[in-house]
Write a protein that holds these residues in place. Sequence first.
Motif, PDB file in Angstrom:
ATOM      1  N   ALA A   1       0.480  -1.061   0.115  1.00 56.42           N
ATOM      2  CA  ALA A   1      -0.114   0.036   0.157  1.00 56.42           C
ATOM      3  C   ALA A   1       1.270   1.072  -0.024  1.00 56.42           C
ATOM      4  N   VAL A   2       2.267   1.105   1.130  1.00 52.24           N
ATOM      5  CA  VAL A   2       3.132   2.179   0.752  1.00 52.24           C
ATOM      6  C   VAL A   2       3.717   2.771  -0.830  1.00 52.24           C
ATOM      7  N   HIS A   3       4.153   1.344  -1.214  1.00 51.39           N
ATOM      8  CA  HIS A   3       4.446   1.591  -2.535  1.00 51.39           C
ATOM      9  C   HIS A   3       2.938   2.001  -3.485  1.00 51.39           C
ATOM     10  N   ASP A   4       2.254   1.605  -3.626  1.00 54.26           N
ATOM     11  CA  ASP A   4       1.294   1.648  -4.341  1.00 54.26           C
ATOM     12  C   ASP A   4       1.293   3.405  -4.191  1.00 54.26           C
ATOM     13  N   LEU A   5       0.694   3.751  -3.555  1.00 56.97           N
ATOM     14  CA  LEU A   5       0.522   5.239  -2.690  1.00 56.97           C
ATOM     15  C   LEU A   5       1.804   5.969  -3.230  1.00 56.97           C
ATOM     16  N   LEU A   6       2.884   5.846  -3.203  1.00 58.40           N
ATOM     17  CA  LEU A   6       4.095   7.041  -2.314  1.00 58.40           C
ATOM     18  C   LEU A   6       4.765   6.299  -3.671  1.00 58.40           C
ATOM     19  N   GLY A   7       5.232   5.616  -4.916  1.00 55.45           N
ATOM     20  CA  GLY A   7       5.375   5.167  -6.008  1.00 55.45           C
ATOM     21  C   GLY A   7       7.304   5.335  -5.611  1.00 55.45           C
ATOM     22  N   SER A   8       7.768   6.063  -6.374  1.00 54.81           N
ATOM     23  CA  SER A   8       9.584   6.116  -6.168  1.00 54.81           C
ATOM     24  C   SER A   8       9.985   6.984  -4.992  1.00 54.81           C
ATOM     25  N   SER A   9       9.056   8.059  -5.040  1.00 53.03           N
ATOM     26  CA  SER A   9       9.689   8.705  -3.835  1.00 53.03           C
ATOM     27  C   SER A   9       9.297   7.971  -1.987  1.00 53.03           C
ATOM     28  N   GLY A  10       9.099   6.993  -2.502  1.00 53.13           N
ATOM     29  CA  GLY A  10       8.733   6.164  -0.918  1.00 53.13           C
ATOM     30  C   GLY A  10       9.751   5.930  -0.373  1.00 53.13           C
ATOM     31  N   ALA A  11      10.622   5.828  -0.820  1.00 49.04           N
ATOM     32  CA  ALA A  11      12.150   5.397  -0.376  1.00 49.04           C
ATOM     33  C   ALA A  11      12.757   6.219   0.337  1.00 49.04           C
ATOM     34  N   ILE A  12      12.353   8.093   0.107  1.00 48.55           N
ATOM     35  CA  ILE A  12      12.240   9.504   1.200  1.00 48.55           C
ATOM     36  C   ILE A  12      11.208   9.481   1.781  1.00 48.55           C
ATOM     37  N   VAL A  13      10.092   9.980   1.214  1.00 48.45           N
ATOM     38  CA  VAL A  13       9.139  10.395   2.271  1.00 48.45           C
ATOM     39  C   VAL A  13       8.698   8.831   3.033  1.00 48.45           C
ATOM     40  N   ALA A  14       8.782   7.350   2.541  1.00 46.60           N
ATOM     41  CA  ALA A  14       8.100   7.091   3.760  1.00 46.60           C
ATOM     42  C   ALA A  14       8.687   6.541   5.147  1.00 46.60           C
ATOM     43  N   PRO A  15       9.813   7.043   5.240  1.00 45.97           N
ATOM     44  CA  PRO A  15      10.554   6.587   5.773  1.00 45.97           C
ATOM     45  C   PRO A  15      10.250   8.489   7.383  1.00 45.97           C
ATOM     46  N   VAL A  16      10.011   9.070   6.410  1.00 50.60           N
ATOM     47  CA  VAL A  16      10.479  10.046   7.444  1.00 50.60           C
ATOM     48  C   VAL A  16       8.856  10.312   7.931  1.00 50.60           C
ATOM     49  N   VAL A  17       7.313   9.833   7.032  1.00 54.93           N
ATOM     50  CA  VAL A  17       6.682  10.373   7.448  1.00 54.93           C
ATOM     51  C   VAL A  17       6.314   8.660   8.611  1.00 54.93           C
ATOM     52  N   ALA A  18       7.189   7.578   8.436  1.00 52.83           N
ATOM     53  CA  ALA A  18       6.496   6.663   9.450  1.00 52.83           C
ATOM     54  C   ALA A  18       6.930   7.060  10.581  1.00 52.83           C
ATOM     55  N   MET A  19       8.515   7.996  10.589  1.00 58.42           N
ATOM     56  CA  MET A  19       9.014   7.989  12.147  1.00 58.42           C
ATOM     57  C   MET A  19       7.875   8.991  12.629  1.00 58.42           C
ATOM     58  N   LEU A  20       7.262   9.899  11.578  1.00 54.95           N
ATOM     59  CA  LEU A  20       6.089  11.072  12.553  1.00 54.95           C
ATOM     60  C   LEU A  20       4.895   9.963  13.429  1.00 54.95           C
ATOM     61  N   ALA A  21       4.660   9.363  12.285  1.00 62.01           N
ATOM     62  CA  ALA A  21       3.598   7.831  12.518  1.00 62.01           C
ATOM     63  C   ALA A  21       3.994   7.949  13.847  1.00 62.01           C
ATOM     64  N   ALA A  22       5.025   7.213  14.012  1.00 62.64           N
ATOM     65  CA  ALA A  22       5.117   6.086  15.595  1.00 62.64           C
ATOM     66  C   ALA A  22       4.953   7.830  16.806  1.00 62.64           C
ATOM     67  N   MET A  23       5.466   8.565  16.379  1.00 60.27           N
ATOM     68  CA  MET A  23       5.916   9.893  17.097  1.00 60.27           C
ATOM     69  C   MET A  23       4.124   9.758  17.699  1.00 60.27           C
ATOM     70  N   GLY A  24       3.496  10.071  17.541  1.00 61.27           N
ATOM     71  CA  GLY A  24       1.630  10.114  17.539  1.00 61.27           C
ATOM     72  C   GLY A  24       1.322   8.622  18.067  1.00 61.27           C
ATOM     73  N   ALA A  25       2.026   7.209  17.106  1.00 62.87           N
ATOM     74  CA  ALA A  25       1.363   6.295  18.253  1.00 62.87           C
ATOM     75  C   ALA A  25       2.311   6.852  19.699  1.00 62.87           C
ATOM     76  N   GLY A  26       2.910   7.097  19.806  1.00 62.39           N
ATOM     77  CA  GLY A  26       3.997   7.120  20.502  1.00 62.39           C
ATOM     78  C   GLY A  26       3.178   7.257  22.006  1.00 62.39           C
ATOM     79  N   VAL A  27       2.486   8.615  21.441  1.00 63.75           N
ATOM     80  CA  VAL A  27       1.406  10.015  22.355  1.00 63.75           C
ATOM     81  C   VAL A  27       0.413   8.673  22.446  1.00 63.75           C
ATOM     82  N   PHE A  28      -0.117   7.856  21.634  1.00 66.14           N
ATOM     83  CA  PHE A  28      -1.772   7.819  21.612  1.00 66.14           C
ATOM     84  C   PHE A  28      -1.406   6.283  22.873  1.00 66.14           C
ATOM     85  N   LEU A  29      -0.498   5.172  23.007  1.00 65.83           N
ATOM     86  CA  LEU A  29      -0.233   4.911  23.829  1.00 65.83           C
ATOM     87  C   LEU A  29       0.468   4.982  25.142  1.00 65.83           C
ATOM     88  N   SER A  30       0.713   6.103  25.334  1.00 65.44           N
ATOM     89  CA  SER A  30       1.409   7.031  26.600  1.00 65.44           C
ATOM     90  C   SER A  30       0.082   7.475  27.495  1.00 65.44           C
TER      91      SER A  30
END
Length: 246
Positions: A184-213
């Motif tokens: 799903a990530v590959h289909d959504l972001l295409g070739s830019s996923g190698a750069i965008v996906a890690p940043v988005v994933a880390m920001l999402a993990a931070m948000g998940a951290g707040v939720f789990l807290s």
Amino acid sequence: MDLLVRVEAPLTSPPRPRLRAALAGSVLLLAGTAVMVSLTLPAWAYPLWNTGMALVLLAGALAVGLTPARLGITVSRRTLLVAGIGVLLVATVYAVGLALPQTRAAFHDNRAAGLGLGGLAWAMLVRVPFGTVLIEELAFRGVLPALMGADGQTWRWQPVLGASALFGLWHFFPALHLAQHNQAVHDLLGSSGAIVAPVVAMLAAMGAGVFLSAWRHMGRGLLAPFLFHTATNAGGYLLAWILLPS
């Protein structure tokens, strides 16, 4: 007749220099663990290593004077109730997502490819709870917030955001490989996923951290986010395995 008055003992905290030293040591241990797990350790050693490091973190936190209540390693009826609600919530969301064709593609994950029943059981019952969730919940919802000033009872944004930011950085190496594994990530972001996906994933993990807290705060203990987190990750493996082409 004497009137007995119960006076609650004031909450004490270890000396601040001791907490800062323990915090620095904990962060260094987690950074070393992230490098070891991502670049050095074989897959079979991942749960063993992370469980060991989680116990080291816990022992260090207790050694500097943090109490089990502040660390969240106590269990009450409220903890069990919130933990149970979390598991039911995850199961409901996954069931709906699996039933809807529009969202089913999000559960396709190449990491489930080639897994037999034994491999699936290993992933869900060992790798996820003891390799991933135990150290993450103990570290980022227990030890680090307590070392940053959380008392285990009141909501304090500074330790929550500080620990959640570190939780985002903890996902640096997994985020680098996200676009390679999730269709799903590959289909959504295409070739830019190698750069965008890690940043988005880390920001999402931070948000998940707040939720789990917040889930830990509602449950007054780490068991609540531990079971929610385990159900989320293990359920993801299960759905990806179910959706593998025959």
